[in-house]
Every structure is written in structure tokens, then in C-alpha cells.
Motif scaffolding. Sequence first.
Motif, PDB file in Angstrom:
ATOM      1  N   GLU A 115       0.828  -1.216   0.000  1.00 40.74           N
ATOM      2  CA  GLU A 115       0.000   0.000   0.000  1.00 40.74           C
ATOM      3  C   GLU A 115       0.861   1.265   0.000  1.00 40.74           C
ATOM      4  OE1 GLU A 115      -0.406  -1.568   4.351  1.00 40.74           O
ATOM      5  OE2 GLU A 115      -0.341  -2.409   2.318  1.00 40.74           O
ATOM      6  N   LYS A 121      -6.102   1.686  -1.418  1.00 38.60           N
ATOM      7  CA  LYS A 121      -7.253   1.063  -2.076  1.00 38.60           C
ATOM      8  C   LYS A 121      -6.809   0.048  -3.130  1.00 38.60           C
ATOM      9  CE  LYS A 121     -11.558   2.279  -4.472  1.00 38.60           C
ATOM     10  NZ  LYS A 121     -11.459   1.799  -5.826  1.00 38.60           N
ATOM     11  N   THR A 122      -5.870   0.447  -3.974  1.00 45.94           N
ATOM     12  CA  THR A 122      -5.374  -0.446  -5.032  1.00 45.94           C
ATOM     13  C   THR A 122      -4.700  -1.670  -4.433  1.00 45.94           C
ATOM     14  OG1 THR A 122      -5.049   1.416  -6.539  1.00 45.94           O
ATOM     15  CG2 THR A 122      -3.822  -0.593  -7.011  1.00 45.94           C
ATOM     16  N   GLU A 125      -7.281  -4.112  -2.852  1.00 45.54           N
ATOM     17  CA  GLU A 125      -8.016  -4.870  -3.869  1.00 45.54           C
ATOM     18  C   GLU A 125      -7.147  -5.971  -4.471  1.00 45.54           C
ATOM     19  OE1 GLU A 125      -9.292  -1.936  -6.647  1.00 45.54           O
ATOM     20  OE2 GLU A 125     -10.979  -1.235  -5.393  1.00 45.54           O
ATOM     21  N   PHE A 146      -2.433  -6.764 -13.199  1.00 44.60           N
ATOM     22  CA  PHE A 146      -2.079  -5.596 -12.390  1.00 44.60           C
ATOM     23  C   PHE A 146      -0.788  -4.956 -12.906  1.00 44.60           C
ATOM     24  CE2 PHE A 146       0.410  -3.883  -8.832  1.00 44.60           C
ATOM     25  CZ  PHE A 146      -0.451  -2.907  -8.368  1.00 44.60           C
ATOM     26  N   LYS A 150       0.002  -1.256 -14.745  1.00 40.23           N
ATOM     27  CA  LYS A 150       0.934  -0.288 -14.174  1.00 40.23           C
ATOM     28  C   LYS A 150       2.047   0.080 -15.150  1.00 40.23           C
ATOM     29  CE  LYS A 150      -0.707   0.419 -10.057  1.00 40.23           C
ATOM     30  NZ  LYS A 150      -1.127   1.773  -9.644  1.00 40.23           N
TER      31      LYS A 150
END
Length: 273
Positions: A115, A121-122, A125, A146, A150
Motif C-alpha cells: 500500500e 485502495k489499489t 483490492e 495488475f 501499471k
Amino acid sequence: MNYQTFQSHPDLESLVKCYWTLEVPAETNAQRQRIVPDGCIEMIFILGDDIKRYTSENEFIVQPRAIVVGQITEPFIIEPTGYVHCFAARFYPFGFANFVTRPIKDLANKETPIEQLFGEKTARELAQKIIQATHTKARIEIVENFLLGKFKNKRTIDSVVKLTVDTMLETKGNTSINSILKEDLTKRRQLERKFVNQIGISPKQLSKVIRLQAALKLLLNQQSESLTQIAYESEYYDQAHFNRDFKEFTGINPKDFLQNDKMLLSSVFYTED
């Protein structure tokens, strides 16, 4: 102990060395384990029981459940508290910098909660998806989606950094930086800055780690009859030089390596990698 590795997506294979899983049954008297540096950065999801990392002989922290472990240049000691189950992405030395904006040097010799790198939040999840997935193939697909997301807006690999790392890997850490850069000291200073930013350690440190890895594999696979022979084949100046580098990174002498229960995990990683 069940350790497996898996190939990365073609669009990520220049950045992600592999994905891996590790499962170890709970043991009543689990031993602390010394993790040997390999020059890679890892994004690790702890799916089993907690894992401790010792910050001193008697003090420890409990590792967060989703972390990035940066470059390791000193003894890194962990201890499982029960059943070990981990899923991870292992990045080439220059790979992880393409997915984050934070200086990679800030990640060295510790675990950083994801985090702090990707936002709460990302990260939450992503971790939940990994935890809820029922098999490794699904976890690989989740983390690759993911990473591909990115990577779209991130910088590409610096060509000089990649050339230097590729040469180090091909020569097992036995090519000098000056020979790669044709003795151009200006380029060397630029390269050192880029290494700190994109890899987290200096070219000299990475070269030492890669050469140590080559020696470790000879030791673990028992391909040489003596430590002197291993030092010679790995192009150390002499066995004392080999012993010194080995102890710097692991905190233990090479002669004690195979007889030490605290090195079992590293033995599995680097015999099969």
C-alpha cells in the motif's frame, strides 16, 4: 517443502524473472532461516501463517501480508510461525522500477507494504484478489493484469543499465564495470546514479551478489570438490576473498552453509532456480 516456479507473460518476461509458490508444513520447532541475496526484488503475498523477520538477535517484526522485499545486501533472517504458504513475483534487478515512482533504494534490506507503493485502495483490492483465488494460475493472471496496467505509463528500461546487468548475469558477475563502459569515468558515475535509482544498489554490489549466486549454485549442486575450487571457478581472487563476501551477505561462513538448518530455505531457492 514444495517450491515451484512459473514463467511470466511474454510482455513482462524482460522485467519479471518468474513467479513462485512455496508451501511448508507447520513445524513444532521451526528454525530461523537466512535468506541469501540474489539481486532480485520480490513482491510477496503471505497466504499462510505469519512470518517473522528478525531485526536483531532477539527482536523481530511480523511481516505484513503483502510486501515488496527490496535488494538484500546483509543477512536477512526470517522465521515461520506455522504453515508457510507464499505466492510471489520475482523481478529482474532493473524490473521493479518500471512499476513504481518511489526510489528503489528506499526498499533495500526490508519489506515494504504494497500500500505504500501503490496506494491503500489499489493494494487492498490486489491482495484480496490474490487471497481469494483458488489456484496458482489464477494468482498469476491477477498479478500480471495488475503489472501490465501499471507498466503502460511507466518508463522503459534504461538501455545502459540493462546492458550492464545482462553482461553481469552472462559473465556471472566477473566483468568489471570499466570494461563494460570502455573506461569512460563519466559514464560510470552516470551508471552508478541510475543503478541506485532503478535497482537500489551500486553496480559493484550487484556484481558481488551475482558472483556469490554462481558460487552458491556450485556449492549447493556439489559441482566442485572443495571451497578453494569453488572460489577458483567463480573467479574470486582466493578462498579468503570468497569467504569474506559470503559472510558479508549471509552472516555465516561457506563451510558451515550446507550443515546449517537455517539455510534450508535458501538451499531450496537457489538449487532449483
